[in-house]
Design an enzyme around this catalytic site. Structure first.
Site, short mmCIF file in Angstrom:
data_model
loop_
_atom_site.label_atom_id
_atom_site.label_comp_id
_atom_site.label_asym_id
_atom_site.label_seq_id
_atom_site.Cartn_x
_atom_site.Cartn_y
_atom_site.Cartn_z
N SER A 27 0.79 -1.22 0.15
CA SER A 27 -0.02 0.07 -0.11
C SER A 27 0.78 1.25 -0.11
O SER A 27 0.36 2.08 -0.55
CB SER A 27 -1.05 -0.17 1.23
OG SER A 27 -0.16 -0.05 2.38
N THR A 28 2.12 1.35 0.68
CA THR A 28 2.98 2.52 0.62
C THR A 28 3.64 2.73 -0.65
O THR A 28 3.47 3.67 -1.04
CB THR A 28 3.75 2.30 1.71
OG1 THR A 28 3.47 1.43 2.84
CG2 THR A 28 4.46 3.78 2.15
N GLU A 103 11.09 -8.60 -4.79
CA GLU A 103 11.21 -7.25 -4.23
C GLU A 103 13.08 -7.39 -3.97
O GLU A 103 13.78 -6.49 -3.73
CB GLU A 103 10.73 -7.09 -2.92
CG GLU A 103 9.35 -6.68 -3.22
CD GLU A 103 8.37 -6.54 -1.93
OE1 GLU A 103 7.51 -5.77 -1.81
OE2 GLU A 103 8.74 -7.38 -0.94
C1 5RP Z 1 5.01 -6.63 0.13
C2 5RP Z 1 5.93 -5.98 1.09
C3 5RP Z 1 5.58 -4.60 1.50
O1 5RP Z 1 6.56 -3.67 1.13
C4 5RP Z 1 5.24 -4.54 2.95
O2 5RP Z 1 4.32 -5.57 3.12
C5 5RP Z 1 4.68 -3.29 3.32
O3 5RP Z 1 3.44 -3.17 2.90
P1 5RP Z 1 2.36 -1.93 3.13
O4 5RP Z 1 3.14 -0.70 2.68
O5 5RP Z 1 0.89 -2.23 2.69
O6 5RP Z 1 2.44 -1.61 4.73
O7 5RP Z 1 6.92 -6.23 1.38
O8 5RP Z 1 5.79 -8.15 0.03
#
Ligand code: 5RP
Length: 229
Positions: A27-28, A103
């Site tokens: 989401s970020t 990632e």
């Molecule tokens: C996805 C990730 C995201 O960066 C992590 O889960 C953070 O997510 P959000 O921004 O929704 O809090 O590693 O695999």
């Protein structure tokens, strides 16, 4: 104001014309992709992106951000991504969205890894957030048993069909390890887990973040860089 969005927009100020960008997931990171899309549209910013998930790819395509892959370049200038936990040493837990393998490949190929988050992600030591581990489906029970010898893991379930497992973009399964406290020798622990048969990648990102931008609801941000001393 949304703290994640504040962090994301600040991070996108680091994007320069001509850069190859790693586009994170979650989401970020979505806010960051939107902010990049706005700069492409409004300023004519020329960048090329490598997305870390199908969701991020689809969003980037919708926003008109040109995409490439590792057949086009081996080097990424800047990756902007989120995290589930950020330790005082700027080590990370990632993979809450299941995209940890892509990632990590993207992060490892990046000159700069810029992590964006709200202050809820900051912690003294890693492990309260269950540690995601990507494993191959064949014989997953064997891999799970090997990992359970360290600490109990749960097979992640699909959000839409809870009786089925969650499947990643690379057709892997995710085990979430309820470790509570990752040992201080984080890199050794990561290697130890990776030695188990069937493990493809572990959601520990050790010494990879070059900057962390923390957003706050009042609109300000703080920036953390690794302590090299
Ligand atoms: C996805 C990730 C995201 O960066 C992590 O889960 C953070 O997510 P959000 O921004 O929704 O809090 O590693 O695999």
């Amino acid at each position: 104001m949304d703290a994640k969005q504040i962090a994301a927009y600040k991070a996108v100020e680091y994007v320069k014309d001509g850069m190859v960008l790693g586009l994170g997931s979650g989401s970020t990171a979505i806010f960051a992709i939107q902010a990049i899309g706005e700069r492409v549209k409004n300023e004519g910013l020329r960048v090329r992106g490598i997305p870390t998930s199908a969701k991020s790819r689809d969003l980037a395509m919708q926003l008109g951000i040109p995409l490439i892959d590792f057949g086009d370049t081996a080097q990424i200038d800047l990756t902007i991504d989120g995290a589930d936990e950020v330790s005082g040493k700027l080590d990370l837990i990632k993979g809450g969205g299941g995209a940890l393998l892509r990632e990590k490949i993207v992060a490892a190929s990046s000159d700069q890894l810029l992590i964006i988050c709200d202050e809820g992600k900051l912690c003294k030591s890693l492990g309260k957030f269950p540690l995601p581990i990507a494993i191959v489906p064949f014989g997953w029970q064997i891999t799970k048993s090997a990992l359970d010898a360290f600490c109990v893991t749960n097979l992640r379930k699909s959000l839409t069909e809870p009786d089925k497992p969650f499947i990643t973009d690379d057709n892997l399964l995710i085990l979430d390890m309820h470790i509570e406290h990752v040992p201080d020798a984080v890199a050794d622990f990561e290697e130890e887990l990776k030695r188990r048969i069937g493990v493809v990648e572990v959601g520990l990102f050790v010494g990879m973040a070059t900057r962390v931008i923390v957003g706050y609801t009042d609109g300000h941000t703080t920036e953390l860089i690794p302590d090299m001393s």
